[in-house]
Design a protein around this motif. Sequence first.
Motif, mmCIF file in Angstrom:
data_model
loop_
_atom_site.group_PDB
_atom_site.id
_atom_site.type_symbol
_atom_site.label_atom_id
_atom_site.label_comp_id
_atom_site.label_asym_id
_atom_site.label_seq_id
_atom_site.Cartn_x
_atom_site.Cartn_y
_atom_site.Cartn_z
ATOM 1 N N PRO A 91 0.829 -1.210 0.000
ATOM 2 C CA PRO A 91 0.000 0.000 0.000
ATOM 3 C C PRO A 91 0.864 1.260 0.000
ATOM 4 O O PRO A 91 1.879 1.331 0.677
ATOM 5 C CB PRO A 91 -0.794 -0.124 1.302
ATOM 6 C CG PRO A 91 -0.879 -1.605 1.544
ATOM 7 C CD PRO A 91 0.434 -2.155 1.064
ATOM 8 N N ALA A 135 -4.043 1.473 -3.000
ATOM 9 C CA ALA A 135 -4.850 1.943 -1.871
ATOM 10 C C ALA A 135 -4.436 1.251 -0.578
ATOM 11 O O ALA A 135 -3.674 0.271 -0.575
ATOM 12 C CB ALA A 135 -6.329 1.700 -2.162
ATOM 13 N N SER A 136 -4.955 1.772 0.535
ATOM 14 C CA SER A 136 -4.599 1.214 1.845
ATOM 15 C C SER A 136 -5.037 -0.230 2.003
ATOM 16 O O SER A 136 -4.481 -0.974 2.812
ATOM 17 C CB SER A 136 -5.221 2.068 2.962
ATOM 18 O OG SER A 136 -6.638 2.123 2.826
ATOM 19 N N ASP A 137 -6.080 -0.651 1.218
ATOM 20 C CA ASP A 137 -6.512 -2.055 1.288
ATOM 21 C C ASP A 137 -5.727 -2.941 0.323
ATOM 22 O O ASP A 137 -6.049 -4.121 0.163
ATOM 23 C CB ASP A 137 -8.016 -2.167 1.019
ATOM 24 C CG ASP A 137 -8.408 -1.650 -0.373
ATOM 25 O OD1 ASP A 137 -7.515 -1.138 -1.100
ATOM 26 O OD2 ASP A 137 -9.591 -1.754 -0.728
ATOM 27 N N GLY A 138 -4.698 -2.351 -0.349
ATOM 28 C CA GLY A 138 -3.839 -3.151 -1.227
ATOM 29 C C GLY A 138 -4.371 -3.349 -2.614
ATOM 30 O O GLY A 138 -3.889 -4.231 -3.330
ATOM 31 N N THR A 139 -5.340 -2.532 -3.056
ATOM 32 C CA THR A 139 -5.954 -2.715 -4.367
ATOM 33 C C THR A 139 -5.692 -1.514 -5.275
ATOM 34 O O THR A 139 -5.350 -0.420 -4.817
ATOM 35 C CB THR A 139 -7.478 -2.916 -4.244
ATOM 36 O OG1 THR A 139 -8.067 -1.712 -3.691
ATOM 37 C CG2 THR A 139 -7.792 -4.093 -3.329
ATOM 38 N N ARG A 141 -7.493 0.183 -9.156
ATOM 39 C CA ARG A 141 -8.655 0.087 -10.052
ATOM 40 C C ARG A 141 -8.242 0.610 -11.424
ATOM 41 O O ARG A 141 -7.704 1.710 -11.545
ATOM 42 C CB ARG A 141 -9.822 0.894 -9.490
ATOM 43 C CG ARG A 141 -11.102 0.749 -10.314
ATOM 44 C CD ARG A 141 -12.253 1.492 -9.669
ATOM 45 N NE ARG A 141 -13.464 1.370 -10.471
ATOM 46 C CZ ARG A 141 -14.309 0.346 -10.424
ATOM 47 N NH1 ARG A 141 -14.050 -0.663 -9.598
ATOM 48 N NH2 ARG A 141 -15.385 0.307 -11.174
ATOM 49 N N ARG A 147 -11.264 -3.727 -10.099
ATOM 50 C CA ARG A 147 -10.402 -3.650 -8.917
ATOM 51 C C ARG A 147 -9.576 -4.934 -8.807
ATOM 52 O O ARG A 147 -10.105 -6.039 -8.875
ATOM 53 C CB ARG A 147 -11.250 -3.443 -7.669
ATOM 54 C CG ARG A 147 -10.444 -3.156 -6.398
ATOM 55 C CD ARG A 147 -11.371 -2.741 -5.271
ATOM 56 N NE ARG A 147 -12.075 -1.510 -5.570
ATOM 57 C CZ ARG A 147 -11.589 -0.289 -5.389
ATOM 58 N NH1 ARG A 147 -10.357 -0.149 -4.911
ATOM 59 N NH2 ARG A 147 -12.291 0.767 -5.686
ATOM 60 N N LEU A 149 -6.506 -6.860 -6.394
ATOM 61 C CA LEU A 149 -5.737 -6.915 -5.144
ATOM 62 C C LEU A 149 -4.283 -7.195 -5.514
ATOM 63 O O LEU A 149 -3.940 -8.300 -5.917
ATOM 64 C CB LEU A 149 -6.280 -8.015 -4.231
ATOM 65 C CG LEU A 149 -5.536 -8.194 -2.896
ATOM 66 C CD1 LEU A 149 -5.615 -6.929 -2.053
ATOM 67 C CD2 LEU A 149 -6.108 -9.390 -2.121
ATOM 68 N N ALA A 151 -1.420 -5.964 -3.492
ATOM 69 C CA ALA A 151 -0.468 -5.948 -2.375
ATOM 70 C C ALA A 151 0.084 -7.353 -2.136
ATOM 71 O O ALA A 151 -0.663 -8.333 -2.105
ATOM 72 C CB ALA A 151 -1.143 -5.437 -1.098
#
Length: 387
Positions: A91, A135-139, A141, A147, A149, A151
């Motif tokens: 992230p 993003a902070s959630d590791g994704t 787009r 989207r 994933l 990370a």
Amino acid sequence: MISSPSPRLRLTGAMATLAILLSGCATLPSSGPTGRQVLNGAKDPDAGLAFQVVELDGAAFQKLQQVQPAGRATGQLAALAREGRVDRIAPGDVLQVSIYEVGMTLFSSGRTAGPAGSVEPDTAHAQAINAVTVASDGTIRLPYVGRLLVAGSSPYDVQRMIEQALQGKSQSPQAMVTVVNSPGNSVYMLGDVVRTGRIPLTPARERLLDAIATSGGSRVSGADTVVRLTRGGERAEMRLGDVRPGSSDDLTLLPGDRIELINEPRSYSAFGATPKVSQVPFGEPNLSLAEALARIGGPNDAQADPKAVFLFRYDAAAIAAGERPVIYRLNLMKPESYIIAQSFPMHDKDLIYIANSASNPVTKFVAILNQLFAPLLTAKVLTDNNN
């Protein structure tokens, strides 16, 4: 008529006076114990802190030739060695994504016109997408992809994800993913270094000394600098000057490592019959006992016992292992002692103590008597001369 005292009475009076003088010597202030008192303390079974006295003689010199020289300690940082990779996306990383297509494309305006208005359906087209931040959630787009994933994946893994997502939507899609900025794959340099900050890691696999060199190195001597490495909640440190390039202590860095350089000058203390009680910096990578004694002016000729030069050394690791503290004794009345002192390495926070001579209290007491009675004797001489 009053008779003069008999010889026996005069002798008795002289002995009594001598006894008083000697008892007065015992109460005079002193800068520390005598050499005999130090040696007796090592033999005292009731001592609160047991210690051992090691003679720096010929046998000790032979052992010095077999041990590793000072300043070559290893293993403190090596304990943090771990396996790891530096190509994993995290992230906060910034990715540059380029997509290549053939014929009718999703990311271009249409087919490319060939000569005389003909259409080139098989012409490849490249489209660079604006930089994408994980993003902070590791994704991330992407258009027509959705989207993903990413990370924990490598750039190659993300390329495969994009190509699979575009199957059936584009003709022969291919993707290229480049990490433009990667805070997650970086180490942080702190402390007494020329340039502090974040250092990105590359597939070249930088080592500890590489990162320090990239930051401009320590502001002070490496021998007086402690390098502290924090990795995954664990911490280890050692003198920067002791880290040899390519050794087990010159660790291969991992993402998230924090390197701190701390200025901790090495020094030793001098007490006892020296010109001055002092704390003395090393000032150089290696210092011998002979050099240390020379810096403090050596034993004081007027009060020191040259046979009782002691070096007190506190080794926390040895004491924790159950060993007794060590006091080294050097007899400067022996010529070979000077050769031994040249080979004996000083350690940080060593303490040199030069014991007082056993005759020093008597000399000191006589000096006090001279100061007290010299004015009276001078007055008597002047009075007798004037009569």
